[in-house]
Design a protein around this motif. Structure first.
Motif, PDB file in Angstrom:
ATOM      1  N   LYS A 158      -3.702 -16.029   3.248  1.00 45.05           N
ATOM      2  CA  LYS A 158      -4.628 -14.641   2.813  1.00 45.05           C
ATOM      3  C   LYS A 158      -3.609 -13.623   3.211  1.00 45.05           C
ATOM      4  CE  LYS A 158      -7.582 -15.971   6.106  1.00 45.05           C
ATOM      5  NZ  LYS A 158      -6.941 -17.023   6.577  1.00 45.05           N
ATOM      6  N   THR A 159      -2.759 -13.763   4.492  1.00 45.88           N
ATOM      7  CA  THR A 159      -1.925 -12.454   4.822  1.00 45.88           C
ATOM      8  C   THR A 159      -0.819 -12.278   3.896  1.00 45.88           C
ATOM      9  OG1 THR A 159      -2.308 -12.572   7.368  1.00 45.88           O
ATOM     10  CG2 THR A 159      -0.023 -11.664   6.558  1.00 45.88           C
ATOM     11  N   THR A 160      -0.311 -13.752   3.162  1.00 44.42           N
ATOM     12  CA  THR A 160       0.621 -13.257   2.282  1.00 44.42           C
ATOM     13  C   THR A 160       0.371 -12.655   1.017  1.00 44.42           C
ATOM     14  OG1 THR A 160       1.514 -15.676   3.323  1.00 44.42           O
ATOM     15  CG2 THR A 160       2.507 -14.618   1.139  1.00 44.42           C
TER      16      THR A 160
ATOM     17  N   ALA B 293      -7.158  -4.491   4.049  1.00 48.49           N
ATOM     18  CA  ALA B 293      -7.158  -4.834   5.291  1.00 48.49           C
ATOM     19  C   ALA B 293      -7.182  -6.228   5.588  1.00 48.49           C
ATOM     20  CB  ALA B 293      -8.454  -3.990   6.081  1.00 48.49           C
ATOM     21  N   ASP B 294      -6.141  -6.627   6.494  1.00 51.82           N
ATOM     22  CA  ASP B 294      -5.929  -7.924   7.038  1.00 51.82           C
ATOM     23  C   ASP B 294      -6.493  -8.242   8.226  1.00 51.82           C
ATOM     24  OD1 ASP B 294      -5.260 -10.436   7.026  1.00 51.82           O
ATOM     25  OD2 ASP B 294      -2.863 -10.029   7.109  1.00 51.82           O
ATOM     26  N   GLU B 295      -7.714  -8.821   8.415  1.00 48.88           N
ATOM     27  CA  GLU B 295      -8.665  -9.174   9.518  1.00 48.88           C
ATOM     28  C   GLU B 295      -8.483  -7.904  10.593  1.00 48.88           C
ATOM     29  OE1 GLU B 295      -8.303 -12.977  11.010  1.00 48.88           O
ATOM     30  OE2 GLU B 295      -7.120 -13.859   9.521  1.00 48.88           O
ATOM     31  N   PRO B 296      -8.940  -6.717  10.047  1.00 51.46           N
ATOM     32  CA  PRO B 296      -8.594  -5.523  11.135  1.00 51.46           C
ATOM     33  C   PRO B 296      -9.731  -5.503  12.311  1.00 51.46           C
ATOM     34  CG  PRO B 296     -10.171  -5.071   8.853  1.00 51.46           C
ATOM     35  CD  PRO B 296      -9.553  -6.455   8.816  1.00 51.46           C
TER      36      PRO B 296
END
Ligand SMILES: Nc1ncnc2c1ncn2[C@@H]1O[C@H](COP(=O)(O)OP(=O)(O)O)[C@@H](O)[C@H]1O
Ligand SMILES: [Mg+2]
Length: 295
Positions: free
Chosen positions: A59-61, A182-185
């Motif tokens: 996901k982050t990638t 937004a990555d797991e904000p």
């Protein structure tokens, strides 16, 4: 005749996706396995895409690939292409892509670089050479929009996690991006601050910002999302409307926590009780059960 041709051309232009992954694979330098495997994905302007899946699934990638950190900052093996607003991310720097796709991280404190809220919001546009009057306007607009007035002169370390995350979002929006990634904000926030941040993100989407959100709290975000994407081991394994994806058995198989109401719906269905549609919230489930009772 000329008018008609122009309309046709505009329709073609409108269909260009805002984000496009074209058979994109990526492996970090030194890693043994691909972090992203043959991702094909098109996101249209105005969508609210929720991305979920087990830890380490990529996901982050995928977020980094939208704002160019992959491959411009994180180097490695690449196949295929990512286009953001028509631009191939291989050909543009992260700074050039920042006004198109803004990325908010899990840990807001790592993203805050200056000594107070005003400076923080002004930092990005100032660095891009935006006119000082325009920078001031953006700062004031965002302070009002994100309810930051009482924090205006505060140092980031004097703020709560939720406040820091609001400032990080404001600083990202100061570049007027077309996409907010937004990555797991909310993963380090208490439930109330998390809800505030997620409501804010939904509001921004209602005001036409395209949103890509990595989130596990599907009970809070599914009702507003236009699309849910499930990832597993670097691949997209499901992609569709929330009600369609969240009723797939695949969710449980890969360990994605679906909303409680959707889970109950599936259990009721397993026992032969068919409701008229798939609920994503407790209120939706209650209304559907009420309908059955009345019939
Ligand atoms: N900077 C990095 N260098 C090397 N490998 C990485 C790096 N970041 C992530 N990875 C690897 O890439 C894969 C996908 O990770 P990531 O995108 O962070 O997944 P998620 O966000 O879904 O937890 C994992 O195997 C992870 O170990
Ligand atoms: Mg991650």
């Amino acid at each position: 005749m000329r008018v008609r041709r122009k309309q046709k051309k505009e329709r073609v232009l409108c269909r260009l996706p805002l984000i496009e992954f074209a058979d994109f694979s990526f492996k970090y330098l030194g890693a043994e396995t691909l972090a992203l495997r043959r991702i094909s994905l098109k996101v249209e302007s105005g969508e609210y895409l929720v991305l979920t899946g087990p830890s380490g699934c990529g996901k982050t990638t995928l977020c980094r690939a939208i704002n160019g950190l992959v491959p411009q900052f994180h180097r490695g093996y690449i196949a295929g292409n990512v286009y953001v607003d028509g631009k191939d991310t291989r050909d543009y720097s992260v700074a050039q892509l920042a006004p198109i796709a803004g990325l908010v991280f899990q840990e807001p404190e790592n993203q805050l670089v200056t000594l107070n809220v005003e400076r923080e919001i002004a930092f990005g546009p100032e660095n891009l050479g935006v006119d000082p009057n325009e920078v001031r306007r953006r700062v004031e607009d965002l302070i009002e929009m994100l309810d930051l007035e009482h924090l205006r002169d505060k140092h980031p370390h004097e703020m709560s996690g939720g406040e820091q995350q609001r400032v990080a979002i404001a600083a990202t929006l100061a570049l007027k991006p077309k996409i907010l990634v937004a990555d797991e904000p909310t993963s380090n926030l208490d439930p109330r601050s998390a809800e505030t941040i997620l409501e804010l993100i939904s509001d921004l989407n209602r005001n036409d910002l395209t949103v890509v959100l990595v989130e596990h709290r599907l009970d809070l975000v599914s009702k507003d999302a236009s699309r849910v994407i499930l990832m597993d081991k670097g691949s997209i394994v499901a992609d569709g409307e929330p009600r369609e994806v969240l009723t797939m058995d695949l969710c449980q198989e890969i360990g994605v926590g679906i909303p409680k109401a959707t889970h109950l719906y599936k259990r009721l269905k397993g026992r032969g009780l068919n409701l008229n549609s798939v609920p994503l919230t407790g209120a939706e489930l209650a209304a559907l059960v009420q309908e059955v009772k009345q019939n």
